[in-house]
Structures are given as C-alpha cells and as structure tokens.
Design a protein around this motif. Structure first.
Motif, mmCIF file in Angstrom:
data_model
loop_
_atom_site.group_PDB
_atom_site.id
_atom_site.type_symbol
_atom_site.label_atom_id
_atom_site.label_comp_id
_atom_site.label_asym_id
_atom_site.label_seq_id
_atom_site.Cartn_x
_atom_site.Cartn_y
_atom_site.Cartn_z
ATOM 1 N N SER A 78 0.814 -1.218 0.000
ATOM 2 C CA SER A 78 0.000 0.000 0.000
ATOM 3 C C SER A 78 0.847 1.267 0.000
ATOM 4 O O SER A 78 2.030 1.263 0.380
ATOM 5 C CB SER A 78 -0.909 0.017 1.238
ATOM 6 O OG SER A 78 -0.134 0.142 2.423
ATOM 7 N N TYR A 79 0.224 2.355 -0.392
ATOM 8 C CA TYR A 79 0.877 3.667 -0.353
ATOM 9 C C TYR A 79 1.249 4.033 1.076
ATOM 10 O O TYR A 79 2.314 4.607 1.322
ATOM 11 C CB TYR A 79 -0.055 4.726 -0.942
ATOM 12 C CG TYR A 79 0.420 6.133 -0.675
ATOM 13 C CD1 TYR A 79 1.443 6.702 -1.445
ATOM 14 C CD2 TYR A 79 -0.117 6.890 0.374
ATOM 15 C CE1 TYR A 79 1.901 7.993 -1.190
ATOM 16 C CE2 TYR A 79 0.341 8.170 0.635
ATOM 17 C CZ TYR A 79 1.352 8.710 -0.151
ATOM 18 O OH TYR A 79 1.807 9.972 0.121
ATOM 19 N N GLU A 80 0.380 3.705 2.030
ATOM 20 C CA GLU A 80 0.633 4.047 3.424
ATOM 21 C C GLU A 80 1.889 3.346 3.933
ATOM 22 O O GLU A 80 2.700 3.944 4.654
ATOM 23 C CB GLU A 80 -0.569 3.658 4.292
ATOM 24 C CG GLU A 80 -1.813 4.486 4.066
ATOM 25 C CD GLU A 80 -2.555 4.121 2.792
ATOM 26 O OE1 GLU A 80 -3.376 4.937 2.333
ATOM 27 O OE2 GLU A 80 -2.298 3.018 2.236
ATOM 28 N N PHE A 81 2.057 2.091 3.557
ATOM 29 C CA PHE A 81 3.254 1.365 3.975
ATOM 30 C C PHE A 81 4.497 1.948 3.318
ATOM 31 O O PHE A 81 5.536 2.126 3.953
ATOM 32 C CB PHE A 81 3.098 -0.124 3.643
ATOM 33 C CG PHE A 81 4.228 -0.992 4.130
ATOM 34 C CD1 PHE A 81 4.886 -0.722 5.322
ATOM 35 C CD2 PHE A 81 4.643 -2.087 3.391
ATOM 36 C CE1 PHE A 81 5.931 -1.529 5.771
ATOM 37 C CE2 PHE A 81 5.677 -2.898 3.821
ATOM 38 C CZ PHE A 81 6.324 -2.617 5.018
ATOM 39 N N ALA A 82 4.397 2.286 2.032
ATOM 40 C CA ALA A 82 5.534 2.892 1.329
ATOM 41 C C ALA A 82 5.921 4.223 1.977
ATOM 42 O O ALA A 82 7.113 4.533 2.125
ATOM 43 C CB ALA A 82 5.183 3.091 -0.138
ATOM 44 N N ARG A 83 4.939 5.017 2.375
ATOM 45 C CA ARG A 83 5.215 6.297 3.046
ATOM 46 C C ARG A 83 5.932 6.072 4.363
ATOM 47 O O ARG A 83 6.901 6.766 4.695
ATOM 48 C CB ARG A 83 3.881 7.030 3.294
ATOM 49 C CG ARG A 83 4.037 8.358 4.047
ATOM 50 C CD ARG A 83 2.773 8.723 4.780
ATOM 51 N NE ARG A 83 2.400 7.734 5.778
ATOM 52 C CZ ARG A 83 2.959 7.644 6.981
ATOM 53 N NH1 ARG A 83 3.918 8.474 7.348
ATOM 54 N NH2 ARG A 83 2.554 6.712 7.824
ATOM 55 N N PHE A 84 5.495 5.077 5.100
ATOM 56 C CA PHE A 84 6.088 4.730 6.389
ATOM 57 C C PHE A 84 7.559 4.335 6.229
ATOM 58 O O PHE A 84 8.436 4.803 6.959
ATOM 59 C CB PHE A 84 5.273 3.596 7.003
ATOM 60 C CG PHE A 84 5.881 2.946 8.202
ATOM 61 C CD1 PHE A 84 5.913 3.598 9.427
ATOM 62 C CD2 PHE A 84 6.392 1.655 8.126
ATOM 63 C CE1 PHE A 84 6.458 2.984 10.543
ATOM 64 C CE2 PHE A 84 6.929 1.038 9.235
ATOM 65 C CZ PHE A 84 6.967 1.705 10.443
ATOM 66 N N VAL A 85 7.846 3.495 5.254
ATOM 67 C CA VAL A 85 9.224 3.064 5.003
ATOM 68 C C VAL A 85 10.078 4.228 4.514
ATOM 69 O O VAL A 85 11.219 4.415 4.942
ATOM 70 C CB VAL A 85 9.249 1.905 3.985
ATOM 71 C CG1 VAL A 85 10.686 1.489 3.672
ATOM 72 C CG2 VAL A 85 8.457 0.712 4.503
ATOM 73 N N GLY A 86 9.520 5.031 3.620
ATOM 74 C CA GLY A 86 10.250 6.169 3.081
ATOM 75 C C GLY A 86 10.616 7.196 4.140
ATOM 76 O O GLY A 86 11.671 7.840 4.063
ATOM 77 N N LYS A 87 9.774 7.331 5.146
ATOM 78 C CA LYS A 87 10.046 8.293 6.217
ATOM 79 C C LYS A 87 11.333 7.931 6.954
ATOM 80 O O LYS A 87 12.173 8.786 7.209
ATOM 81 C CB LYS A 87 8.867 8.329 7.197
ATOM 82 C CG LYS A 87 9.017 9.368 8.300
ATOM 83 C CD LYS A 87 7.881 9.277 9.318
ATOM 84 C CE LYS A 87 6.531 9.575 8.730
ATOM 85 N NZ LYS A 87 5.467 9.584 9.772
ATOM 86 N N LEU A 88 11.507 6.646 7.273
ATOM 87 C CA LEU A 88 12.734 6.249 7.957
ATOM 88 C C LEU A 88 13.938 6.383 7.031
ATOM 89 O O LEU A 88 15.019 6.799 7.464
ATOM 90 C CB LEU A 88 12.632 4.807 8.464
ATOM 91 C CG LEU A 88 13.868 4.284 9.212
ATOM 92 C CD1 LEU A 88 14.217 5.187 10.396
ATOM 93 C CD2 LEU A 88 13.657 2.849 9.684
ATOM 94 N N GLY A 89 13.773 6.066 5.751
ATOM 95 C CA GLY A 89 14.864 6.245 4.803
ATOM 96 C C GLY A 89 15.353 7.685 4.760
ATOM 97 O O GLY A 89 16.568 7.942 4.712
ATOM 98 N N SER A 90 14.433 8.635 4.806
ATOM 99 C CA SER A 90 14.805 10.056 4.789
ATOM 100 C C SER A 90 15.553 10.450 6.056
ATOM 101 O O SER A 90 16.520 11.228 6.013
ATOM 102 C CB SER A 90 13.549 10.916 4.632
ATOM 103 O OG SER A 90 12.924 10.676 3.384
ATOM 104 N N ILE A 91 15.116 9.926 7.206
ATOM 105 C CA ILE A 91 15.806 10.215 8.466
ATOM 106 C C ILE A 91 17.243 9.714 8.409
ATOM 107 O O ILE A 91 18.197 10.407 8.783
ATOM 108 C CB ILE A 91 15.053 9.566 9.647
ATOM 109 C CG1 ILE A 91 13.677 10.209 9.827
ATOM 110 C CG2 ILE A 91 15.872 9.678 10.938
ATOM 111 C CD1 ILE A 91 12.771 9.453 10.797
ATOM 112 N N ILE A 92 17.412 8.490 7.910
ATOM 113 C CA ILE A 92 18.745 7.881 7.818
ATOM 114 C C ILE A 92 19.638 8.672 6.870
ATOM 115 O O ILE A 92 20.794 8.982 7.197
ATOM 116 C CB ILE A 92 18.615 6.420 7.347
ATOM 117 C CG1 ILE A 92 17.999 5.563 8.457
ATOM 118 C CG2 ILE A 92 19.967 5.857 6.905
ATOM 119 C CD1 ILE A 92 17.589 4.181 8.004
ATOM 120 N N ASP A 93 19.131 9.006 5.687
ATOM 121 C CA ASP A 93 19.952 9.705 4.694
ATOM 122 C C ASP A 93 20.399 11.073 5.196
ATOM 123 O O ASP A 93 21.557 11.468 5.007
ATOM 124 C CB ASP A 93 19.170 9.853 3.386
ATOM 125 C CG ASP A 93 19.093 8.557 2.603
ATOM 126 O OD1 ASP A 93 19.916 7.656 2.852
ATOM 127 O OD2 ASP A 93 18.200 8.441 1.735
#
Length: 272
Positions: free
Chosen positions: A216-231
């Motif tokens: 789902s889009y919601e799951f993708a948003r959730f994963v992407g949020k942590l990726g942005s924090i890490i980067d």
C-alpha cells in the motif's frame, strides 16, 4: 548549482543487486501472487512472520532505550527525535499487523502456530517455540536484531558517532525488503482484486487481504520516512567526519546489509 545529497539508502539498494533480488523476488512470492500457496505452507510462514514481529518489538525497545534526545530545544527537529517518533509509530503498526494475522487466519481457517511446547512459567503456562521449529530466516533475523545493542556500543566509539544509525538501517532494510517483495508480488498478479481469488489454494487470503496491505501507499510512506531520516543523518555525520571516515562507515554498514539480505532471502520458504 547545488550538489545532490549523498544517499546511504540508495547506495545500499544498488550495492548488492543479486542478493536484493533473491530477498524480494522469491518463488514463494510468485506463488502467493498467483494464488498457489496451500494453507499449511502459508500458515507456517505467517507463524514465522508473527514471531519476527516479536523480535522486532524487543529490538525497537532496546533502541529506544539507547537514543539520547536533545536536552535543549534545537533550532530544527533532531534526527533522534524523528527516529523516536518513527519507532513509536512502528510499534503500533506491528501490533496491528499481528492482530491482522490472527484475524485473517481465523476467518480463512489457517493455523499460525509452530508446534508450541508448553512450559511452566510460575503459576501460568505459556506456549514457546523451539529454535528447531523456526525457519532459518527467522533465526537469522532474530540474531541480527539481538546484535543491534552490541553494534550501537561499538559505533559509539567510532569516529562517526551516531550509535543508533546502524540499527536504524536494519529496521529500514527489513521494512524496505518487505515492501519491495510484496509490491513485486502484486505486479505479478494476473487478476488483482478479481473474483478469481476465491478459488485460490488459501481461499484468497493472500490476494484479498495481505498483498494489498503490504504493498500500500501508506506502507511505502512509512518506510520512506525512515529512509529520509537515515539519509539526512548519515550525510550530516559524514560531512563533519571526512572521506576516510565515510569509507570505513560504509564498509561496515554494507556488511550488515548483506547479512540482512541473506536473512530476508532465507525467510521465504522453499516450495516443492
């Protein structure tokens, strides 16, 4: 002209393409997309995935205990604060996920227990699962989650002093693999969302309930949020520490990444 920010997550995603494909495009996923998973095979995998959730919760608790939040209000929200928010959201999400497993399994007649051995725990009994009954992928991921505390202590003494970063990469990696795996499975469906799933070997549990949830889009948003924090945190840390420190850090994280991909690939059951 501005220089594009270096992305640790994109670097990792491109660093081991064959291993990443094995972790996200397994025959098990194709069988799920095509409705060919028998209920006993699906149930055993769901049982392992449910125990993965338990390991995830323990690891998240350990990570929360080690994060130092800013004691003075910063000019901009600190990465540590954002990570705490994400972990709290993640804990709520995986508890919903476990309830989903149990609810769907009940409605579709799927057993999601792994040969529990009952042991005496003071005045009550609780079911436990021996290591020999767990899948190899679950055992490997449990070991990786247990190692996060040691990794954070070692990272604290390195020139790159963000002890939580490697642990955050592990959480992001397992979530990103899951998202990409089920998104790939969704792309392989012949008749996504059609009535044909009623004739699936699992009664339609995968194609009607689980695959839409995990892609789902919601799951993708959730994963992407942590990726942005890490980067963002990795780029700031490396900018302060120089190229040599970057190379040492990236080499260490790449080793963890490959171990995670091996565990993720092993998590998908082999099919006859």
């Amino acid at each position: 002209m501005t220089t594009a920010q270096w992305s640790l997550t994109e670097h990792l995603l491109s660093s081991s393409p064959d291993e990443y494909k094995a972790a996200t495009q397994a025959p098990f996923l194709l069988a799920a997309a095509e409705g060919r998973l028998p209920k006993d095979v699906l149930g055993k995998w769901l049982a392992n995935d449910r125990l993965y959730i338990h390991a995830y919760i323990r690891a998240a608790g350990q990570m929360l205990a080690t994060i130092d939040l800013p004691q003075i209000v910063p000019a901009a929200e600190a990465s540590e604060t954002q990570l705490v928010d994400w972990l709290i959201e993640a804990l709520a999400a995986v508890r919903r996920e476990e309830r989903l497993f149990i609810d769907v399994a009940s409605r579709y007649g799927i057993d999601v227990d792994l040969n529990p051995q009952k042991v005496e725990d003071k005045s009550t009994e609780r079911g436990v699962v021996s290591a020999k009954d767990k899948g190899l992928g679950l055992v490997l991921i449990e070991d990786l989650f247990r190692s996060l505390h040691t990794s954070s202590k070692m990272a604290a003494s390195s020139p790159l002093s963000l002890p939580w970063l490697e642990g955050a990469v592990m959480f992001w990696g397992t979530e990103r693999c899951y998202l990409d795996a089920w998104s790939w499975a969704k792309s392989q469906q012949s008749f996504p969302g059609s009535q044909s799933d009623r004739e699936d070997a699992d009664g339609g549990a995968m194609r009607r309930e689980f695959i839409p949830n995990w892609s789902s889009y919601e799951f993708a948003r959730f994963v992407g949020k942590l990726g942005s924090i890490i980067d963002h945190a990795a780029s700031q840390m490396i900018e302060k520490s120089g190229q040599q420190a970057k190379e040492e850090f990236v080499k260490r994280v790449e080793g963890k990444w490959k171990s995670l991909l091996a565990a993720e690939a092993a998590f998908w059951p082999a099919l006859d």
